[in-house]
Design a protein around this motif. Sequence first.
Motif, PDB file in Angstrom:
ATOM      1  N   GLY A  93      -8.906  16.713  -8.928  1.00 28.84           N
ATOM      2  CA  GLY A  93      -7.909  16.316  -9.919  1.00 28.84           C
ATOM      3  C   GLY A  93      -6.616  15.836  -9.344  1.00 28.84           C
ATOM      4  N   GLY A  94      -6.532  15.564  -8.052  1.00 19.29           N
ATOM      5  CA  GLY A  94      -5.278  15.142  -7.422  1.00 19.29           C
ATOM      6  C   GLY A  94      -5.121  13.724  -7.329  1.00 19.29           C
ATOM      7  N   ILE A 141      -7.566   3.491   3.028  1.00 19.91           N
ATOM      8  CA  ILE A 141      -8.375   4.574   2.449  1.00 19.91           C
ATOM      9  C   ILE A 141      -7.527   5.406   1.482  1.00 19.91           C
ATOM     10  CG2 ILE A 141      -9.580   6.744   2.973  1.00 19.91           C
ATOM     11  CD1 ILE A 141     -10.411   5.391   5.674  1.00 19.91           C
ATOM     12  N   VAL A 142      -6.349   5.782   1.926  1.00 17.96           N
ATOM     13  CA  VAL A 142      -5.461   6.592   1.073  1.00 17.96           C
ATOM     14  C   VAL A 142      -5.043   5.789  -0.160  1.00 17.96           C
ATOM     15  CG1 VAL A 142      -3.271   7.847   0.980  1.00 17.96           C
ATOM     16  CG2 VAL A 142      -4.696   7.970   3.042  1.00 17.96           C
ATOM     17  N   THR A 143      -4.804   4.492   0.032  1.00 15.09           N
ATOM     18  CA  THR A 143      -4.441   3.632  -1.089  1.00 15.09           C
ATOM     19  C   THR A 143      -5.569   3.568  -2.101  1.00 15.09           C
ATOM     20  OG1 THR A 143      -3.021   2.301   0.344  1.00 15.09           O
ATOM     21  CG2 THR A 143      -3.672   1.315  -1.745  1.00 15.09           C
ATOM     22  N   LEU A 144      -6.796   3.420  -1.637  1.00 13.77           N
ATOM     23  CA  LEU A 144      -7.938   3.395  -2.558  1.00 13.77           C
ATOM     24  C   LEU A 144      -7.991   4.676  -3.387  1.00 13.77           C
ATOM     25  CD1 LEU A 144     -10.653   1.793  -0.256  1.00 13.77           C
ATOM     26  CD2 LEU A 144      -9.684   0.791  -2.357  1.00 13.77           C
ATOM     27  N   GLY A 145      -7.657   5.790  -2.774  1.00 20.01           N
ATOM     28  CA  GLY A 145      -7.628   7.049  -3.508  1.00 20.01           C
ATOM     29  C   GLY A 145      -6.511   7.136  -4.522  1.00 20.01           C
ATOM     30  N   SER A 146      -5.485   6.319  -4.354  1.00 15.45           N
ATOM     31  CA  SER A 146      -4.328   6.331  -5.264  1.00 15.45           C
ATOM     32  C   SER A 146      -4.440   5.291  -6.379  1.00 15.45           C
ATOM     33  CB  SER A 146      -3.046   6.051  -4.472  1.00 15.45           C
ATOM     34  OG  SER A 146      -2.844   7.024  -3.489  1.00 15.45           O
ATOM     35  N   MET A 147      -5.506   4.519  -6.379  1.00 12.90           N
ATOM     36  CA  MET A 147      -5.615   3.382  -7.297  1.00 12.90           C
ATOM     37  C   MET A 147      -6.280   3.706  -8.637  1.00 12.90           C
ATOM     38  SD  MET A 147      -6.437   0.312  -4.629  1.00 12.90           S
ATOM     39  CE  MET A 147      -5.840  -1.091  -5.562  1.00 12.90           C
ATOM     40  N   LYS A 148      -6.591   4.950  -8.891  1.00 10.00           N
ATOM     41  CA  LYS A 148      -7.207   5.363 -10.155  1.00 10.00           C
ATOM     42  C   LYS A 148      -8.501   4.603 -10.428  1.00 10.00           C
ATOM     43  CE  LYS A 148      -3.146   4.709 -12.095  1.00 10.00           C
ATOM     44  NZ  LYS A 148      -2.119   4.473 -13.065  1.00 10.00           N
ATOM     45  N   MET A 191       0.829  -1.211   0.000  1.00 11.51           N
ATOM     46  CA  MET A 191       0.000   0.000   0.000  1.00 11.51           C
ATOM     47  C   MET A 191       0.863   1.261   0.000  1.00 11.51           C
ATOM     48  SD  MET A 191      -3.434  -0.807   2.222  1.00 11.51           S
ATOM     49  CE  MET A 191      -2.622  -1.261   3.748  1.00 11.51           C
ATOM     50  N   ARG A 192       1.952   1.236   0.762  1.00  4.87           N
ATOM     51  CA  ARG A 192       2.855   2.401   0.765  1.00  4.87           C
ATOM     52  C   ARG A 192       3.399   2.667  -0.641  1.00  4.87           C
ATOM     53  NH1 ARG A 192       4.439   4.148   5.825  1.00  4.87           N
ATOM     54  NH2 ARG A 192       3.917   2.716   7.516  1.00  4.87           N
ATOM     55  N   LEU A 193       3.765   1.617  -1.337  1.00  2.91           N
ATOM     56  CA  LEU A 193       4.305   1.762  -2.692  1.00  2.91           C
ATOM     57  C   LEU A 193       3.231   2.232  -3.676  1.00  2.91           C
ATOM     58  CD1 LEU A 193       6.635  -1.349  -2.671  1.00  2.91           C
ATOM     59  CD2 LEU A 193       7.351   1.058  -2.790  1.00  2.91           C
ATOM     60  N   ILE A 194       2.006   1.771  -3.494  1.00  2.00           N
ATOM     61  CA  ILE A 194       0.920   2.235  -4.361  1.00  2.00           C
ATOM     62  C   ILE A 194       0.657   3.713  -4.130  1.00  2.00           C
ATOM     63  CG2 ILE A 194      -1.560   2.046  -4.818  1.00  2.00           C
ATOM     64  CD1 ILE A 194      -1.197  -1.013  -4.189  1.00  2.00           C
ATOM     65  N   ILE A 195       0.684   4.127  -2.884  1.00  2.00           N
ATOM     66  CA  ILE A 195       0.497   5.547  -2.578  1.00  2.00           C
ATOM     67  C   ILE A 195       1.615   6.368  -3.217  1.00  2.00           C
ATOM     68  CG2 ILE A 195       0.517   7.264  -0.712  1.00  2.00           C
ATOM     69  CD1 ILE A 195      -0.861   5.009   1.025  1.00  2.00           C
ATOM     70  N   GLN A 196       2.833   5.872  -3.138  1.00  2.00           N
ATOM     71  CA  GLN A 196       3.981   6.599  -3.672  1.00  2.00           C
ATOM     72  C   GLN A 196       4.001   6.615  -5.200  1.00  2.00           C
ATOM     73  OE1 GLN A 196       7.718   5.235  -2.114  1.00  2.00           O
ATOM     74  NE2 GLN A 196       8.899   6.720  -3.264  1.00  2.00           N
ATOM     75  N   TYR A 197       3.660   5.496  -5.832  1.00  2.00           N
ATOM     76  CA  TYR A 197       3.784   5.368  -7.292  1.00  2.00           C
ATOM     77  C   TYR A 197       2.433   5.164  -7.970  1.00  2.00           C
ATOM     78  CZ  TYR A 197       8.687   4.694  -6.175  1.00  2.00           C
ATOM     79  OH  TYR A 197       9.967   4.854  -5.704  1.00  2.00           O
ATOM     80  N   GLY A 198       1.361   5.627  -7.368  1.00  2.00           N
ATOM     81  CA  GLY A 198       0.027   5.411  -7.909  1.00  2.00           C
ATOM     82  C   GLY A 198      -0.173   5.867  -9.338  1.00  2.00           C
ATOM     83  N   ASP A 199       0.571   6.875  -9.752  1.00  2.00           N
ATOM     84  CA  ASP A 199       0.436   7.366 -11.118  1.00  2.00           C
ATOM     85  C   ASP A 199       1.125   6.460 -12.142  1.00  2.00           C
ATOM     86  OD1 ASP A 199       2.902   8.086  -9.976  1.00  2.00           O
ATOM     87  OD2 ASP A 199       3.172   9.739 -11.401  1.00  2.00           O
TER      88      ASP A 199
END
Length: 145
Positions: free
Chosen positions: A144-145, A103-110, A67-75
């Motif tokens: 848009g973030g 929760i934050v990870t879900l927001g980073s998952m596009k 999850m930390r890596l997804i948050i960091q590299y979600g794009d």
Amino acid sequence: MTRATLAVAVLLLGWAGVAQAAPPDDDPQHLYDAAREAVEKARWDVFSKRLVEALHTKHDGLREAAMRLIIQYGDRVDVKDAVFDVMRLYRDHDDENLRRMAIVTLGSMKSNWAISFLRLSEEYEKSPALKQTIRAVVARHHNGG
């Protein structure tokens, strides 16, 4: 990476059409650039698959690291296949900090579906800290973030 390795990578990855786009002066630099791009994309694809595999496990430390890596590299990663695993972590885990990270990870998952899930779940969330995190993630998504 050597030029020979890059040329092999182009062939192995099936980079169709690269040779057809040769400039008139036959400068092979475009081939090397295309090979670098193909290798880079292939690395991110493999990395994404490994993150999904980590989220499918029952090992909390491995899932937290993923999850930390997804948050960091979600794009750059495509981990949509693990949305339900992260949702289950948010919904069912006992550790509030891990739930917040989910929760934050879900927001980073596009995933618009994940954002809709968070928006609906905010009303039923009992923890004020998690409610605030949900609001922030949903707001960031809509801005848009």
